[in-house]
Motif scaffolding. Structure first.
Motif, PDB file in Angstrom:
ATOM      1  N   LEU A 302      38.155  -4.083 -30.321  1.00  0.00           N
ATOM      2  CA  LEU A 302      37.426  -4.756 -31.377  1.00  0.00           C
ATOM      3  C   LEU A 302      36.719  -5.991 -30.835  1.00  0.00           C
ATOM      4  CD1 LEU A 302      39.962  -4.574 -34.357  1.00  0.00           C
ATOM      5  CD2 LEU A 302      38.251  -2.908 -33.611  1.00  0.00           C
ATOM      6  N   SER A 303      35.569  -6.290 -31.436  1.00  0.00           N
ATOM      7  CA  SER A 303      34.808  -7.460 -31.008  1.00  0.00           C
ATOM      8  C   SER A 303      33.875  -7.861 -32.133  1.00  0.00           C
ATOM      9  CB  SER A 303      34.000  -7.154 -29.747  1.00  0.00           C
ATOM     10  OG  SER A 303      33.092  -8.189 -29.458  1.00  0.00           O
ATOM     11  N   HIS A 304      33.743  -9.160 -32.350  1.00  0.00           N
ATOM     12  CA  HIS A 304      32.829  -9.655 -33.375  1.00  0.00           C
ATOM     13  C   HIS A 304      31.529 -10.174 -32.757  1.00  0.00           C
ATOM     14  CE1 HIS A 304      35.891  -9.242 -36.458  1.00  0.00           C
ATOM     15  NE2 HIS A 304      36.755  -9.821 -35.626  1.00  0.00           N
ATOM     16  N   SER A 305      31.340  -9.884 -31.467  1.00  0.00           N
ATOM     17  CA  SER A 305      30.131 -10.342 -30.778  1.00  0.00           C
ATOM     18  C   SER A 305      29.124  -9.218 -30.578  1.00  0.00           C
ATOM     19  CB  SER A 305      30.506 -10.932 -29.416  1.00  0.00           C
ATOM     20  OG  SER A 305      31.093  -9.937 -28.582  1.00  0.00           O
ATOM     21  N   GLY A 306      29.430  -8.042 -31.117  1.00  0.00           N
ATOM     22  CA  GLY A 306      28.522  -6.913 -30.953  1.00  0.00           C
ATOM     23  C   GLY A 306      28.891  -6.004 -29.807  1.00  0.00           C
ATOM     24  N   ALA A 307      29.833  -6.420 -28.950  1.00  0.00           N
ATOM     25  CA  ALA A 307      30.247  -5.581 -27.821  1.00  0.00           C
ATOM     26  C   ALA A 307      31.182  -4.469 -28.253  1.00  0.00           C
ATOM     27  CB  ALA A 307      30.922  -6.436 -26.752  1.00  0.00           C
ATOM     28  N   GLY A 308      31.661  -4.533 -29.482  1.00  0.00           N
ATOM     29  CA  GLY A 308      32.561  -3.527 -30.011  1.00  0.00           C
ATOM     30  C   GLY A 308      32.548  -3.579 -31.525  1.00  0.00           C
ATOM     31  N   PRO A 309      33.272  -2.680 -32.190  1.00  0.00           N
ATOM     32  CA  PRO A 309      33.299  -2.679 -33.654  1.00  0.00           C
ATOM     33  C   PRO A 309      34.039  -3.890 -34.207  1.00  0.00           C
ATOM     34  CG  PRO A 309      34.864  -1.092 -32.761  1.00  0.00           C
ATOM     35  CD  PRO A 309      34.084  -1.602 -31.595  1.00  0.00           C
ATOM     36  N   ASP A 310      33.756  -4.220 -35.461  1.00  0.00           N
ATOM     37  CA  ASP A 310      34.431  -5.341 -36.117  1.00  0.00           C
ATOM     38  C   ASP A 310      35.802  -4.939 -36.655  1.00  0.00           C
ATOM     39  OD1 ASP A 310      32.197  -6.895 -35.631  1.00  0.00           O
ATOM     40  OD2 ASP A 310      31.282  -6.410 -37.565  1.00  0.00           O
ATOM     41  N   LEU A 311      35.910  -3.676 -37.094  1.00  0.00           N
ATOM     42  CA  LEU A 311      37.155  -3.171 -37.659  1.00  0.00           C
ATOM     43  C   LEU A 311      37.595  -1.927 -36.883  1.00  0.00           C
ATOM     44  CD1 LEU A 311      36.264  -3.463 -41.469  1.00  0.00           C
ATOM     45  CD2 LEU A 311      37.684  -5.033 -40.125  1.00  0.00           C
ATOM     46  N   GLN A 312      38.889  -1.621 -36.961  1.00  0.00           N
ATOM     47  CA  GLN A 312      39.409  -0.476 -36.216  1.00  0.00           C
ATOM     48  C   GLN A 312      38.827   0.830 -36.731  1.00  0.00           C
ATOM     49  OE1 GLN A 312      43.911  -1.818 -35.897  1.00  0.00           O
ATOM     50  NE2 GLN A 312      43.541   0.028 -34.704  1.00  0.00           N
ATOM     51  N   GLN A 313      38.727   0.968 -38.045  1.00  0.00           N
ATOM     52  CA  GLN A 313      38.213   2.195 -38.629  1.00  0.00           C
ATOM     53  C   GLN A 313      36.724   2.033 -38.917  1.00  0.00           C
ATOM     54  OE1 GLN A 313      40.955   2.654 -41.932  1.00  0.00           O
ATOM     55  NE2 GLN A 313      42.208   4.069 -40.746  1.00  0.00           N
ATOM     56  N   VAL A 314      35.948   2.973 -38.398  1.00  0.00           N
ATOM     57  CA  VAL A 314      34.492   2.905 -38.533  1.00  0.00           C
ATOM     58  C   VAL A 314      33.983   4.237 -39.068  1.00  0.00           C
ATOM     59  CG1 VAL A 314      32.296   2.525 -37.346  1.00  0.00           C
ATOM     60  CG2 VAL A 314      34.343   1.282 -36.604  1.00  0.00           C
ATOM     61  N   VAL A 315      33.064   4.163 -40.028  1.00  0.00           N
ATOM     62  CA  VAL A 315      32.382   5.354 -40.526  1.00  0.00           C
ATOM     63  C   VAL A 315      30.924   5.267 -40.085  1.00  0.00           C
ATOM     64  CG1 VAL A 315      31.702   6.690 -42.544  1.00  0.00           C
ATOM     65  CG2 VAL A 315      33.909   5.502 -42.520  1.00  0.00           C
ATOM     66  N   PHE A 316      30.514   6.206 -39.242  1.00  0.00           N
ATOM     67  CA  PHE A 316      29.126   6.287 -38.804  1.00  0.00           C
ATOM     68  C   PHE A 316      28.394   7.256 -39.728  1.00  0.00           C
ATOM     69  CE2 PHE A 316      31.587   5.258 -34.983  1.00  0.00           C
ATOM     70  CZ  PHE A 316      30.892   4.160 -34.495  1.00  0.00           C
ATOM     71  N   THR A 317      27.224   6.857 -40.211  1.00  0.00           N
ATOM     72  CA  THR A 317      26.459   7.696 -41.133  1.00  0.00           C
ATOM     73  C   THR A 317      25.160   8.148 -40.463  1.00  0.00           C
ATOM     74  OG1 THR A 317      25.205   5.870 -42.148  1.00  0.00           O
ATOM     75  CG2 THR A 317      27.391   6.357 -43.054  1.00  0.00           C
ATOM     76  N   PHE A 318      24.730   9.366 -40.816  1.00  0.00           N
ATOM     77  CA  PHE A 318      23.525   9.957 -40.234  1.00  0.00           C
ATOM     78  C   PHE A 318      22.650  10.520 -41.350  1.00  0.00           C
ATOM     79  CE2 PHE A 318      26.822  10.155 -37.073  1.00  0.00           C
ATOM     80  CZ  PHE A 318      26.190   9.828 -35.891  1.00  0.00           C
ATOM     81  N   ASP A 319      21.367  10.265 -41.222  1.00  0.00           N
ATOM     82  CA  ASP A 319      20.366  10.865 -42.105  1.00  0.00           C
ATOM     83  C   ASP A 319      19.614  11.912 -41.286  1.00  0.00           C
ATOM     84  OD1 ASP A 319      18.328  11.613 -43.747  1.00  0.00           O
ATOM     85  OD2 ASP A 319      17.512   9.597 -44.062  1.00  0.00           O
ATOM     86  N   LEU A 320      19.964  13.166 -41.494  1.00  0.00           N
ATOM     87  CA  LEU A 320      19.362  14.237 -40.696  1.00  0.00           C
ATOM     88  C   LEU A 320      18.065  14.752 -41.306  1.00  0.00           C
ATOM     89  CD1 LEU A 320      22.502  16.297 -39.603  1.00  0.00           C
ATOM     90  CD2 LEU A 320      21.410  14.336 -38.495  1.00  0.00           C
ATOM     91  N   THR A 321      17.524  14.027 -42.289  1.00  0.00           N
ATOM     92  CA  THR A 321      16.232  14.413 -42.847  1.00  0.00           C
ATOM     93  C   THR A 321      15.083  13.678 -42.168  1.00  0.00           C
ATOM     94  OG1 THR A 321      16.285  12.706 -44.575  1.00  0.00           O
ATOM     95  CG2 THR A 321      17.309  14.838 -45.080  1.00  0.00           C
ATOM     96  N   SER A 322      15.404  12.770 -41.236  1.00  0.00           N
ATOM     97  CA  SER A 322      14.357  11.999 -40.553  1.00  0.00           C
ATOM     98  C   SER A 322      14.433  12.237 -39.053  1.00  0.00           C
ATOM     99  CB  SER A 322      14.511  10.501 -40.837  1.00  0.00           C
ATOM    100  OG  SER A 322      15.695  10.003 -40.229  1.00  0.00           O
TER     101      SER A 322
END
Length: 372
Positions: A302-322
């Motif tokens: 975890l990292s709050h500087s952008g080098a890693g996620p802010d929280l342990q659980q992350v949901v990545f979302t994708f828009d496959l219409t673009s």
């Protein structure tokens, strides 16, 4: 009219309840992500785009995913060295009559099965112990002959080596012929022993090669090992080699062709490839703007500087219409134990409600006609 109105009221109430709990095979994206709007969400939501994919790839690199721990390759000598537990056969030739070493009428004597002891020595008559551990057979032969020269100046020594357990490599699985393989030289490499053991079966799923050396374990895929000669690691005595099918997998859920545990068919799988492995998105159910990848990171990543996620659980979302979403999905790496979820399209619920309303009005009309 009163009966018709009452019937319509009943059906309207039924439809209202049905619209809230329509049977679906997957959740809507809005249902899963609604917690992100709360004051203290327990997971982080990241919409994956071409702009932020480099940073997300850095997260993967920092977590160690996709990297191999493998020893550097070097070249060893082409001759074997003598080790504890090896056995030597020593043949001593002497042309002199009445030799101390040979029987009458014989020109040589042979001393077999001389095991190298824990001190690295063998015992020979007249010269006592001779240290030979760590020497090549040529070096040991010369040393033994030099020890005999003061006693039998004309003696000539021949030496043959049978390597013991301490000078072998164990191949314990994933090959045609597992077993212990003596090292023919100090230049014996991992592809040599795999070949000697009959090779890797072609049907094995993305075979992984594991090298166990003392307390260290190294691992690499067979494809990576074969594509670069610099990875053909030099073996050491008592190494253990294990070949296994790739057991990494991700979970496929939702409005896709299949819902199951899907094993990695190769070293790296992207989100777009994962969609294909899942059998694609369901034409009539899936929301192409709502493909989600659920992942859990270790606390140290975890990292709050952008080098890693802010929280342990992350949901990545994708828009496959673009095009942006498709190109991002093509570069996004799926990790082992990820969950890839194709959410349900909200349009399906609306269409189902309209179908139910239409059916209800049709039923109402038929009931009214029967009442008249």
């Amino acid at each position: 009219m009163a009966a018709r109105f009452k019937l319509l009221t009943v059906f309207a109430a039924i439809l209202a309840l049905t619209a809230c709990s329509l049977p679906r095979g997957a959740a809507l994206q809005s249902e899963i992500l609604k917690e992100r709007k709360t004051e203290n969400p327990t997971f982080q939501v990241v919409a994956v785009t071409r702009e932020n994919i480099p940073g997300i790839l850095a997260w993967s690199a920092h977590s160690g995913y996709g990297t191999y721990h493998w020893p550097k390759t070097s070249n060893g000598a082409t001759s074997s060295t003598i080790r504890t537990g090896d056995k030597l056969d020593v043949t001593i030739w002497d042309s002199q009559d009445n030799s101390l070493l040979t029987n009458p009428g014989q020109r040589f004597t042979k001393i077999e099965n001389l095991e190298v002891d824990s001190n690295g020595s063998i015992y020979l008559p007249y010269v006592n112990k001779v240290g030979v551990r760590g020497m090549t057979t040529a070096g040991a032969r010369a040393k033994i002959q030099s020890r005999f020269e003061p006693i039998v100046p004309s003696a000539q020594v021949q030496l043959s080596l049978r390597q013991g357990r301490d000078h072998s490599v164990d191949v314990v699985g994933g090959v045609a012929q597992p077993g212990a393989y003596p090292m023919p030289s100090r230049n014996y490499k991992i592809l040599n022993v795999i070949s000697d053991a009959g090779g890797i079966p072609g049907a094995m799923r993305n075979p992984q090669v594991r090298l166990i050396r003392g307390s260290s374990t190294y691992e690499i895929s067979a494809d990576k090992l074969l594509e670069d000669g610099s990875r053909n690691a030099l073996l050491q005595p008592r190494d253990t080699v294990v070949v296994e099918a790739d057991e990494r997998a991700f979970t496929a859920l939702g409005a896709s062709g299949q819902e199951s545990l899907i094993y990695f068919p190769k070293d790296n799988v992207t989100a777009l490839e994962a969609m294909s492995l899942m059998g694609g998105l369901s034409d009539f159910r899936a929301d192409p703007k709502g493909v989600l990848v659920l992942r859990e990171y270790a606390p140290e990543h975890l990292s709050h500087s952008g080098a890693g996620p802010d929280l342990q659980q992350v949901v990545f979302t994708f828009d496959l219409t673009s095009a942006d979403g498709l190109f991002a999905a093509k570069k996004f790496p799926i990790h082992p134990d990820d969950t890839v979820l194709a959410t349900e399209s909200p349009v399906n619920a609306v269409q189902t409600v309209f179908a139910l309303v239409g059916s209800a009005f049709g039923l109402t009309a038929r009931a009214a006609a029967l009442g008249n």
